[in-house]
Design an enzyme around this catalytic site. Sequence first.
Site, PDB file in Angstrom:
ATOM      1  N   PHE A 150       2.379 -32.706 -48.800  1.00 29.46           N
ATOM      2  CA  PHE A 150       3.264 -31.917 -49.392  1.00 29.46           C
ATOM      3  C   PHE A 150       3.313 -30.956 -49.944  1.00 29.46           C
ATOM      4  CE2 PHE A 150       7.308 -29.663 -50.264  1.00 29.46           C
ATOM      5  CZ  PHE A 150       7.871 -29.486 -49.383  1.00 29.46           C
ATOM      6  N   ASP A 221       4.640 -39.557 -55.728  1.00 28.35           N
ATOM      7  CA  ASP A 221       5.912 -38.023 -55.507  1.00 28.35           C
ATOM      8  C   ASP A 221       6.692 -38.393 -54.930  1.00 28.35           C
ATOM      9  OD1 ASP A 221       7.619 -36.368 -54.317  1.00 28.35           O
ATOM     10  OD2 ASP A 221       6.434 -34.432 -54.392  1.00 28.35           O
ATOM     11  N   TYR A 246      17.911 -33.000 -54.998  1.00 24.95           N
ATOM     12  CA  TYR A 246      19.081 -32.414 -53.771  1.00 24.95           C
ATOM     13  C   TYR A 246      18.043 -32.746 -53.094  1.00 24.95           C
ATOM     14  CZ  TYR A 246      13.896 -29.404 -53.331  1.00 24.95           C
ATOM     15  OH  TYR A 246      12.628 -28.726 -53.225  1.00 24.95           O
ATOM     16  N   LYS A 247      17.979 -34.057 -52.600  1.00 23.38           N
ATOM     17  CA  LYS A 247      17.063 -34.493 -51.557  1.00 23.38           C
ATOM     18  C   LYS A 247      18.143 -35.502 -51.075  1.00 23.38           C
ATOM     19  CE  LYS A 247      13.115 -32.177 -49.959  1.00 23.38           C
ATOM     20  NZ  LYS A 247      11.637 -32.394 -51.125  1.00 23.38           N
ATOM     21  N   ARG A 395      12.280 -33.148 -37.101  1.00 17.88           N
ATOM     22  CA  ARG A 395      13.094 -34.153 -37.991  1.00 17.88           C
ATOM     23  C   ARG A 395      14.649 -34.820 -38.164  1.00 17.88           C
ATOM     24  NH1 ARG A 395      10.733 -33.632 -44.544  1.00 17.88           N
ATOM     25  NH2 ARG A 395      13.511 -32.067 -43.916  1.00 17.88           N
TER      26      ARG A 395
HETATM   27  C1  LIG Z   1      10.775 -31.335 -52.069  1.00 15.57           C
HETATM   28  C2  LIG Z   1       9.142 -31.693 -52.016  1.00 15.57           C
HETATM   29  C3  LIG Z   1       9.398 -30.707 -53.180  1.00 15.57           C
HETATM   30  C4  LIG Z   1       9.978 -29.458 -53.702  1.00 15.57           C
HETATM   31  O1  LIG Z   1       9.175 -29.609 -54.948  1.00 15.57           O
HETATM   32  P1  LIG Z   1      10.517 -28.209 -55.820  1.00 15.57           P
HETATM   33  O2  LIG Z   1      10.019 -27.979 -57.119  1.00 15.57           O
HETATM   34  O3  LIG Z   1      11.531 -28.321 -56.345  1.00 15.57           O
HETATM   35  O4  LIG Z   1      10.243 -26.651 -55.111  1.00 15.57           O
HETATM   36  C5  LIG Z   1       8.327 -31.354 -53.618  1.00 15.57           C
HETATM   37  N1  LIG Z   1       7.012 -32.511 -53.420  1.00 15.57           N
HETATM   38  C6  LIG Z   1       7.706 -32.936 -51.884  1.00 15.57           C
HETATM   39  C7  LIG Z   1       6.921 -34.026 -52.132  1.00 15.57           C
HETATM   40  C8  LIG Z   1       8.886 -32.902 -51.221  1.00 15.57           C
HETATM   41  O5  LIG Z   1       9.517 -32.904 -50.474  1.00 15.57           O
END
Ligand SMILES: *Cc1c(COP(=O)(O)O)cnc(C)c1O
Length: 439
Positions: A150, A221, A246-247, A395
Amino acid sequence: MNDAQHTADPGRYNAAVRPPIPTAEALSRTALQALDSADPLAELRQAFRLPDDLIYLNGNSLGPLSHAALARLTQCASDEWGDGLVGSWNHADWVGLPRRVGAQIARLIGAAAAEVIAADSTSINLFKLLWAALQLRPQRRVILTESDNFPTDNYIAAGVAALAGSGYQLRRVSRDQLPAALGPEVAILLLSHVNYRDGYRHDLRALSAAARDSGALSVWDLAHSAGAIKLEIGADGADFAVGCGYKFLNGGPGAPAFAFAAERWHATLQSPLTGWFGHQRPFDFAADFAPAAGIDKLQVGTPGILGLSALDGALAVFSHTEPAALQAKSEELFELCLRLLEQQNLGEELVCITPRESAQRGSQISLRHPAARSLGQALAAAGVIGDFRPPDVLRFGLTPLYTRRVDIFDAVHTLATIMREQRWQRWQQPAYQQDLLVP
Ligand SMILES: *Cc1c(COP(=O)(O)O)cnc(C)c1O
């Protein structure tokens, strides 16, 4: 149904009692509806405020609002902040909220309660842990990751390497070069457990062991796995982890994230961000910093209590189920989606790039098509909210808490109509090039 109407009984939603995946003959909407009504998880859909006229397959980007999250947020704002004012730091235990929320997340990821703290954003937690982990391996200067990680993870890791100074580097390799790229220079293996684009899931246990055997530390992560699949990161040997609120956890836009540090590192781990909430005794106002003994040392400044409260409420929904049941439902939704796509003869035009093997994927299905962006726009216009990931990936999040089999049925049938009528073509006209979807 709101949260208070539930009695917490995790055993009630047992993976063993889920209905079987429908056979090819049983792919009618009526048959799927019958399976939905027999599904113990179906009841939990009522815990969410989902619009009736939408099929929401994007909960892996932004989870929906639950009644419990709204109630908890309102109660915090009104009673705790409004009435309790500053006294709520003690009386409502705001001070302990990052740990209490962390403990709820710990249950979902297979960690001890004292190993998880809810704080900051995923990006910031990653910064803290990468820096701290580098200091634990002073002879080594490489952070190893996957090229297709990511973006924010790799940006943060590159920033950490630059800040650490000469000789430090972020090394990106393709997925198939792991774990062979581990070696004596590698301090940290940084990976997203589930890839955001294709849904590929790494073998967390095997790669954590490979990192450990090579003398490196593992940083995971869990943004796309926590709350959707069964995790045992403690038993599986992860050193550190971060994840998103938030996911799949449904904590609301910009919800606090979480950080995990295995207990064995608590004594030596040193956060680079030495704020007062990471202090042993924050409210002594001492002249010098002295780190808290446990996971609290990963806190920095005053926690966002409203955001934490919403997340606290959202997590309460999970207390009515267990990760194994969620994973089982997620696997079933994926199989169902694939079968429906094949039944509609879309299997060749839309290429599924998510692994078929359930142990190798997260909770989504990603389909490749040259017009994926326009297809996503046409779907959104027809009330099916998925997501587009450049360059050519559609997706769909298969969030097991609230997605029904009929939602998958309706989404695939809508997609089939759009393909048959080539309805997506109008979205390719210049007037429609503006993205309707969230980036
Ligand atoms: C959504 C996501 C993030 C989001 O990071 P933020 O600091 O909340 O913007 C980070 N890593 C992965 C793998 C994600 O899917």
